[in-house]
Write a protein that holds these residues in place. Structure first.
Motif, PDB file in Angstrom:
ATOM      1  N   SER A 110      -0.986  -7.552  13.259  1.00 21.65           N
ATOM      2  CA  SER A 110      -1.821  -6.747  13.973  1.00 21.65           C
ATOM      3  C   SER A 110      -2.239  -5.342  13.589  1.00 21.65           C
ATOM      4  CB  SER A 110      -0.972  -6.297  15.342  1.00 21.65           C
ATOM      5  OG  SER A 110       0.002  -5.688  14.971  1.00 21.65           O
ATOM      6  N   GLY A 111      -1.612  -4.927  12.558  1.00 22.22           N
ATOM      7  CA  GLY A 111      -2.262  -3.759  11.676  1.00 22.22           C
ATOM      8  C   GLY A 111      -1.738  -3.668  10.309  1.00 22.22           C
ATOM      9  N   LEU A 112      -2.260  -2.930   9.475  1.00 21.63           N
ATOM     10  CA  LEU A 112      -1.943  -2.503   7.805  1.00 21.63           C
ATOM     11  C   LEU A 112      -2.094  -1.181   7.931  1.00 21.63           C
ATOM     12  CD1 LEU A 112      -3.641  -5.684   6.336  1.00 21.63           C
ATOM     13  CD2 LEU A 112      -1.064  -5.122   6.553  1.00 21.63           C
ATOM     14  N   PRO A 113      -1.111  -0.601   6.578  1.00 18.75           N
ATOM     15  CA  PRO A 113      -1.645   0.699   6.244  1.00 18.75           C
ATOM     16  C   PRO A 113      -3.024   0.998   6.113  1.00 18.75           C
ATOM     17  CG  PRO A 113       0.138  -0.611   4.966  1.00 18.75           C
ATOM     18  CD  PRO A 113      -0.545  -1.298   5.500  1.00 18.75           C
ATOM     19  N   LYS A 114      -3.040   2.451   6.589  1.00 19.15           N
ATOM     20  CA  LYS A 114      -4.363   3.181   6.681  1.00 19.15           C
ATOM     21  C   LYS A 114      -5.583   2.346   7.318  1.00 19.15           C
ATOM     22  CE  LYS A 114      -3.569   5.806   2.467  1.00 19.15           C
ATOM     23  NZ  LYS A 114      -3.962   7.189   3.054  1.00 19.15           N
ATOM     24  N   ASN A 115      -5.186   1.282   8.173  1.00 20.84           N
ATOM     25  CA  ASN A 115      -6.046   0.676   9.225  1.00 20.84           C
ATOM     26  C   ASN A 115      -7.010  -0.338   8.149  1.00 20.84           C
ATOM     27  OD1 ASN A 115      -6.648  -0.271  11.752  1.00 20.84           O
ATOM     28  ND2 ASN A 115      -8.485   0.973  11.635  1.00 20.84           N
ATOM     29  N   VAL A 116      -6.416  -0.686   6.989  1.00 24.04           N
ATOM     30  CA  VAL A 116      -7.095  -1.724   5.939  1.00 24.04           C
ATOM     31  C   VAL A 116      -7.277  -3.069   6.529  1.00 24.04           C
ATOM     32  CG1 VAL A 116      -6.753  -0.280   3.918  1.00 24.04           C
ATOM     33  CG2 VAL A 116      -5.175  -2.222   4.574  1.00 24.04           C
ATOM     34  N   ASN A 117      -8.061  -4.047   6.082  1.00 22.25           N
ATOM     35  CA  ASN A 117      -8.163  -5.254   6.481  1.00 22.25           C
ATOM     36  C   ASN A 117      -7.307  -6.493   5.856  1.00 22.25           C
ATOM     37  OD1 ASN A 117     -10.374  -4.777   8.583  1.00 22.25           O
ATOM     38  ND2 ASN A 117     -11.265  -4.082   6.888  1.00 22.25           N
ATOM     39  N   ILE A 118      -6.911  -6.004   4.543  1.00 19.87           N
ATOM     40  CA  ILE A 118      -5.946  -6.922   3.819  1.00 19.87           C
ATOM     41  C   ILE A 118      -5.053  -6.033   2.865  1.00 19.87           C
ATOM     42  CG2 ILE A 118      -8.208  -6.585   2.032  1.00 19.87           C
ATOM     43  CD1 ILE A 118      -7.007  -9.608   1.404  1.00 19.87           C
ATOM     44  N   GLU A 119      -3.746  -6.667   2.512  1.00 20.08           N
ATOM     45  CA  GLU A 119      -3.028  -6.326   1.665  1.00 20.08           C
ATOM     46  C   GLU A 119      -2.352  -7.599   1.094  1.00 20.08           C
ATOM     47  OE1 GLU A 119       1.342  -3.771   1.371  1.00 20.08           O
ATOM     48  OE2 GLU A 119       0.235  -4.016   3.479  1.00 20.08           O
ATOM     49  N   ILE A 120      -2.171  -7.246  -0.320  1.00 15.65           N
ATOM     50  CA  ILE A 120      -1.487  -8.545  -1.156  1.00 15.65           C
ATOM     51  C   ILE A 120      -0.495  -7.908  -2.097  1.00 15.65           C
ATOM     52  CG2 ILE A 120      -2.143 -10.435  -2.834  1.00 15.65           C
ATOM     53  CD1 ILE A 120      -5.117 -10.056  -1.912  1.00 15.65           C
ATOM     54  N   SER A 121       0.519  -8.969  -1.996  1.00 13.42           N
ATOM     55  CA  SER A 121       1.760  -8.686  -2.988  1.00 13.42           C
ATOM     56  C   SER A 121       1.864  -9.859  -3.638  1.00 13.42           C
ATOM     57  CB  SER A 121       2.980  -8.342  -2.157  1.00 13.42           C
ATOM     58  OG  SER A 121       3.401  -9.379  -1.220  1.00 13.42           O
ATOM     59  N   MET A 122       2.556  -9.727  -4.893  1.00  5.24           N
ATOM     60  CA  MET A 122       2.861 -10.887  -5.530  1.00  5.24           C
ATOM     61  C   MET A 122       4.182 -10.839  -6.407  1.00  5.24           C
ATOM     62  SD  MET A 122      -0.789 -11.265  -7.576  1.00  5.24           S
ATOM     63  CE  MET A 122      -2.279 -11.656  -6.635  1.00  5.24           C
ATOM     64  N   ILE A 123       4.665 -11.920  -6.878  1.00  3.95           N
ATOM     65  CA  ILE A 123       5.699 -12.255  -7.728  1.00  3.95           C
ATOM     66  C   ILE A 123       5.251 -12.897  -8.898  1.00  3.95           C
ATOM     67  CG2 ILE A 123       8.120 -13.322  -8.021  1.00  3.95           C
ATOM     68  CD1 ILE A 123       8.292 -12.888  -4.904  1.00  3.95           C
ATOM     69  N   ALA A 124       5.706 -12.218 -10.257  1.00  7.33           N
ATOM     70  CA  ALA A 124       5.179 -12.930 -11.296  1.00  7.33           C
ATOM     71  C   ALA A 124       6.243 -13.003 -12.288  1.00  7.33           C
ATOM     72  CB  ALA A 124       4.222 -12.033 -11.936  1.00  7.33           C
ATOM     73  N   ILE A 125       6.302 -14.057 -13.172  1.00  2.00           N
ATOM     74  CA  ILE A 125       7.400 -14.339 -14.116  1.00  2.00           C
ATOM     75  C   ILE A 125       6.625 -14.629 -15.663  1.00  2.00           C
ATOM     76  CG2 ILE A 125       9.024 -16.035 -15.052  1.00  2.00           C
ATOM     77  CD1 ILE A 125       9.133 -16.932 -11.785  1.00  2.00           C
ATOM     78  N   LEU A 126       7.433 -13.887 -16.541  1.00  2.00           N
ATOM     79  CA  LEU A 126       6.784 -13.602 -17.890  1.00  2.00           C
ATOM     80  C   LEU A 126       7.054 -15.239 -18.421  1.00  2.00           C
ATOM     81  CD1 LEU A 126       8.130 -10.466 -19.375  1.00  2.00           C
ATOM     82  CD2 LEU A 126       5.756 -10.959 -19.372  1.00  2.00           C
TER      83      LEU A 126
END
Length: 126
Positions: A110-126
């Motif tokens: 219903s809402g994101l920081p700074k009223n943006v439309n998208i946020e993405i997080s990731m997990i990565a492995i070496l």
């Protein structure tokens, strides 16, 4: 011991968190939104431009940790409007090899920081 990852080519954290944390061979990123790292401006003209800025910010964090999108094993996409899914998916997908793309979930919120439309997080492995 954990290692804090910080890229000058991604937006600086605006709270008590870091852009990413490396623990062993696993990188945990904070969510990125479409803040331009140099100007500090939000890029929200179109959902395509907003998604591209988010992915460029994430790319900078990954590169600082010595990784690329090929190292990503899990992504979480938070979007304000599920009707934007197709456009987001097209831009997001252009950063990955479809055969080796990570696991992912996309969640409408219903809402994101700074009223943006998208946020993405990731997990990565070496």
């Amino acid at each position: 011991m954990k290692k804090i990852i910080y890229s000058e080519n991604a937006p600086a954290p605006i709270g008590p968190y870091n852009q990413a944390v490396l623990k062993g061979n696993t990188l945990y990123t904070s969510g990125q939104i479409a803040i331009h790292p140099i100007s500090g401006e939000l890029i929200t003209t179109t959902i395509e431009e907003e998604t591209k800025q988010v992915m460029e910010n994430m790319k900078a964090v990954l590169e600082t940790a010595g990784m690329t999108f090929e190292n990503v094993v899990k992504s979480t996409i938070f979007i304000k409007n599920m009707n934007d899914f197709g456009a987001i998916n097209t831009i997001y997908g252009s950063y990955f090899n479809e055969i080796t793309a990570p696991a992912r979930e996309t969640v409408q919120v219903s809402g994101l920081p700074k009223n943006v439309n998208i946020e993405i997080s990731m997990i990565a492995i070496l």
